[in-house]
Design a protein around this motif. Sequence first.
Motif, PDB file in Angstrom:
ATOM      1  N   LEU A 270       0.829  -1.208   0.000  1.00  0.00           N
ATOM      2  CA  LEU A 270       0.000   0.000   0.000  1.00  0.00           C
ATOM      3  C   LEU A 270       0.865   1.259   0.000  1.00  0.00           C
ATOM      4  N   MET A 271       1.852   1.313   0.898  1.00  0.00           N
ATOM      5  CA  MET A 271       2.671   2.518   0.988  1.00  0.00           C
ATOM      6  C   MET A 271       3.467   2.760  -0.290  1.00  0.00           C
ATOM      7  N   MET A 272       4.098   1.730  -0.831  1.00  0.00           N
ATOM      8  CA  MET A 272       4.922   1.910  -2.028  1.00  0.00           C
ATOM      9  C   MET A 272       4.060   2.317  -3.222  1.00  0.00           C
ATOM     10  N   ARG A 273       2.817   1.839  -3.275  1.00  0.00           N
ATOM     11  CA  ARG A 273       1.919   2.236  -4.359  1.00  0.00           C
ATOM     12  C   ARG A 273       1.462   3.683  -4.185  1.00  0.00           C
ATOM     13  N   LEU A 274       1.120   4.058  -2.955  1.00  0.00           N
ATOM     14  CA  LEU A 274       0.645   5.420  -2.705  1.00  0.00           C
ATOM     15  C   LEU A 274       1.723   6.463  -2.949  1.00  0.00           C
ATOM     16  N   LEU A 275       2.988   6.092  -2.718  1.00  0.00           N
ATOM     17  CA  LEU A 275       4.072   7.058  -2.866  1.00  0.00           C
ATOM     18  C   LEU A 275       4.287   7.491  -4.312  1.00  0.00           C
ATOM     19  N   ARG A 276       3.671   6.786  -5.244  1.00  0.00           N
ATOM     20  CA  ARG A 276       3.761   7.214  -6.646  1.00  0.00           C
ATOM     21  C   ARG A 276       2.994   8.499  -6.881  1.00  0.00           C
ATOM     22  N   SER A 277       2.003   8.761  -6.022  1.00  0.00           N
ATOM     23  CA  SER A 277       1.171   9.946  -6.249  1.00  0.00           C
ATOM     24  C   SER A 277       0.900  10.774  -4.999  1.00  0.00           C
ATOM     25  N   VAL A 278       1.258  10.244  -3.809  1.00  0.00           N
ATOM     26  CA  VAL A 278       0.946  10.930  -2.560  1.00  0.00           C
ATOM     27  C   VAL A 278       2.214  11.114  -1.741  1.00  0.00           C
ATOM     28  N   SER A 279       2.311  12.240  -1.037  1.00  0.00           N
ATOM     29  CA  SER A 279       3.461  12.499  -0.181  1.00  0.00           C
ATOM     30  C   SER A 279       3.285  11.774   1.149  1.00  0.00           C
ATOM     31  N   PHE A 280       4.154  12.084   2.119  1.00  0.00           N
ATOM     32  CA  PHE A 280       4.052  11.478   3.444  1.00  0.00           C
ATOM     33  C   PHE A 280       3.114  12.259   4.366  1.00  0.00           C
ATOM     34  N   THR A 281       2.456  13.289   3.833  1.00  0.00           N
ATOM     35  CA  THR A 281       1.600  14.151   4.647  1.00  0.00           C
ATOM     36  C   THR A 281       0.490  13.397   5.390  1.00  0.00           C
ATOM     37  N   PRO A 282      -0.210  12.424   4.777  1.00  0.00           N
ATOM     38  CA  PRO A 282      -1.255  11.705   5.532  1.00  0.00           C
ATOM     39  C   PRO A 282      -0.723  11.045   6.801  1.00  0.00           C
ATOM     40  N   TYR A 283       0.495  10.494   6.740  1.00  0.00           N
ATOM     41  CA  TYR A 283       1.094   9.874   7.924  1.00  0.00           C
ATOM     42  C   TYR A 283       1.426  10.934   8.970  1.00  0.00           C
ATOM     43  N   VAL A 284       1.870  12.101   8.499  1.00  0.00           N
ATOM     44  CA  VAL A 284       2.187  13.203   9.411  1.00  0.00           C
ATOM     45  C   VAL A 284       0.925  13.653  10.149  1.00  0.00           C
ATOM     46  N   ILE A 285      -0.172  13.798   9.417  1.00  0.00           N
ATOM     47  CA  ILE A 285      -1.441  14.213  10.038  1.00  0.00           C
ATOM     48  C   ILE A 285      -1.849  13.215  11.109  1.00  0.00           C
ATOM     49  N   TYR A 286      -1.744  11.938  10.805  1.00  0.00           N
ATOM     50  CA  TYR A 286      -2.086  10.894  11.777  1.00  0.00           C
ATOM     51  C   TYR A 286      -1.209  11.015  13.023  1.00  0.00           C
ATOM     52  N   ARG A 287       0.105  11.197  12.810  1.00  0.00           N
ATOM     53  CA  ARG A 287       1.037  11.302  13.932  1.00  0.00           C
ATOM     54  C   ARG A 287       0.716  12.508  14.808  1.00  0.00           C
ATOM     55  N   VAL A 288       0.442  13.644  14.190  1.00  0.00           N
ATOM     56  CA  VAL A 288       0.174  14.867  14.944  1.00  0.00           C
ATOM     57  C   VAL A 288      -1.110  14.718  15.767  1.00  0.00           C
ATOM     58  N   ILE A 289      -2.149  14.168  15.148  1.00  0.00           N
ATOM     59  CA  ILE A 289      -3.418  13.992  15.869  1.00  0.00           C
ATOM     60  C   ILE A 289      -3.248  13.016  17.027  1.00  0.00           C
ATOM     61  N   LEU A 290      -2.615  11.862  16.762  1.00  0.00           N
ATOM     62  CA  LEU A 290      -2.417  10.869  17.822  1.00  0.00           C
ATOM     63  C   LEU A 290      -1.516  11.429  18.916  1.00  0.00           C
ATOM     64  N   GLY A 291      -0.448  12.116  18.527  1.00  0.00           N
ATOM     65  CA  GLY A 291       0.460  12.694  19.513  1.00  0.00           C
ATOM     66  C   GLY A 291      -0.246  13.678  20.422  1.00  0.00           C
ATOM     67  N   ALA A 292      -1.080  14.537  19.832  1.00  0.00           N
ATOM     68  CA  ALA A 292      -1.817  15.533  20.620  1.00  0.00           C
ATOM     69  C   ALA A 292      -2.786  14.858  21.595  1.00  0.00           C
ATOM     70  N   ILE A 293      -3.479  13.813  21.130  1.00  0.00           N
ATOM     71  CA  ILE A 293      -4.420  13.087  21.995  1.00  0.00           C
ATOM     72  C   ILE A 293      -3.676  12.436  23.161  1.00  0.00           C
ATOM     73  N   LEU A 294      -2.542  11.823  22.878  1.00  0.00           N
ATOM     74  CA  LEU A 294      -1.777  11.152  23.927  1.00  0.00           C
ATOM     75  C   LEU A 294      -1.246  12.144  24.956  1.00  0.00           C
ATOM     76  N   LEU A 295      -0.837  13.312  24.497  1.00  0.00           N
ATOM     77  CA  LEU A 295      -0.340  14.319  25.436  1.00  0.00           C
ATOM     78  C   LEU A 295      -1.456  14.831  26.335  1.00  0.00           C
ATOM     79  N   VAL A 296      -2.644  14.998  25.775  1.00  0.00           N
ATOM     80  CA  VAL A 296      -3.791  15.416  26.597  1.00  0.00           C
ATOM     81  C   VAL A 296      -4.084  14.365  27.668  1.00  0.00           C
ATOM     82  N   ILE A 297      -4.085  13.076  27.244  1.00  0.00           N
ATOM     83  CA  ILE A 297      -4.347  11.993  28.197  1.00  0.00           C
ATOM     84  C   ILE A 297      -3.241  11.928  29.256  1.00  0.00           C
ATOM     85  N   ALA A 298      -1.984  12.051  28.811  1.00  0.00           N
ATOM     86  CA  ALA A 298      -0.843  11.907  29.714  1.00  0.00           C
ATOM     87  C   ALA A 298      -0.809  12.992  30.782  1.00  0.00           C
ATOM     88  N   TYR A 299      -1.209  14.213  30.417  1.00  0.00           N
ATOM     89  CA  TYR A 299      -1.063  15.317  31.340  1.00  0.00           C
ATOM     90  C   TYR A 299      -2.367  15.696  32.060  1.00  0.00           C
TER      91      TYR A 299
END
Length: 267
Positions: free
Chosen positions: A237-266
């Motif tokens: 899936l990733m190697m196929r998507l990289l033909r037309s899509v950047s890594f931005t979708p993964y970045v969005i996922y990371r930022v959202i998950l990271g923010a949620i975890l920080l809220v829970i942690a603190y």
Amino acid sequence: MTLFHLFLVAVIQGLTEFLPISSSGHLILLPELTGMADQGQVIDVAVHIGTLGAVVLFFWRDVRAALIGTGQLATGQRDTAEARLALGLILATIPVILFGLALKITGLDEQMRSMAVIGWTMLIFGLILYWADQNGPETLVAKDWSLRHALIMGLWQAIALIPGTSRSGITITAARYLGYERSDAARLSMLMSIPTILASGVLLGAEVIATADAESAKNGAIAAAMAFVAALAALALMMRLLRSVSFTPYVIYRVILGAILLVIAYT
């Protein structure tokens, strides 16, 4: 362990090992967020073996070249493309082994397994990936991989031992920063994972051989098979998507998950 628990661990490991979103972080979070028991080192080793099999099969042509190159290095040949690839992979693996041993000896590896650490690393290294992907030139391909670049990417890879960083994410970030095309950045990252997973498997395996029993072995085999299928699907899936899509979708996922975890942690 129940079959459902094995399935969850295997699919999480298989899907996240090669996507730039951190497999170790997700596996640490599984018992934290669900209340399930930690899967233990036997299953950890098993799912790593499954993902290793997937990346070897998916990139078999490159793996075969590296194996040929390893044989050439053993006979003193260093001027072939295969030997340079093998030497690059060896060089790129040394930092993560040394850093991993240091963390193990000092006990810092266990101290970093917290929701707050994973939240911060998810967020920070996700943003760094975005910056590198958007600003890094696409002037180099995999065949341009030099020993200098292998060492640089290897040093970045060592940072991935901090939970939540993502081994694939940090090495892809390094490759994009150095100027490799997206698909080739991912390809180099995946090839670097092979000796790294092997080293990790040997380290963990040495600790569990003495305690493994028939039930653990059966569970491990089931988990390895499911992780293999999940990892193969994630790679395709990733190697196929990289033909037309950047890594931005993964970045969005990371930022959202990271923010949620920080809220829970603190809170």
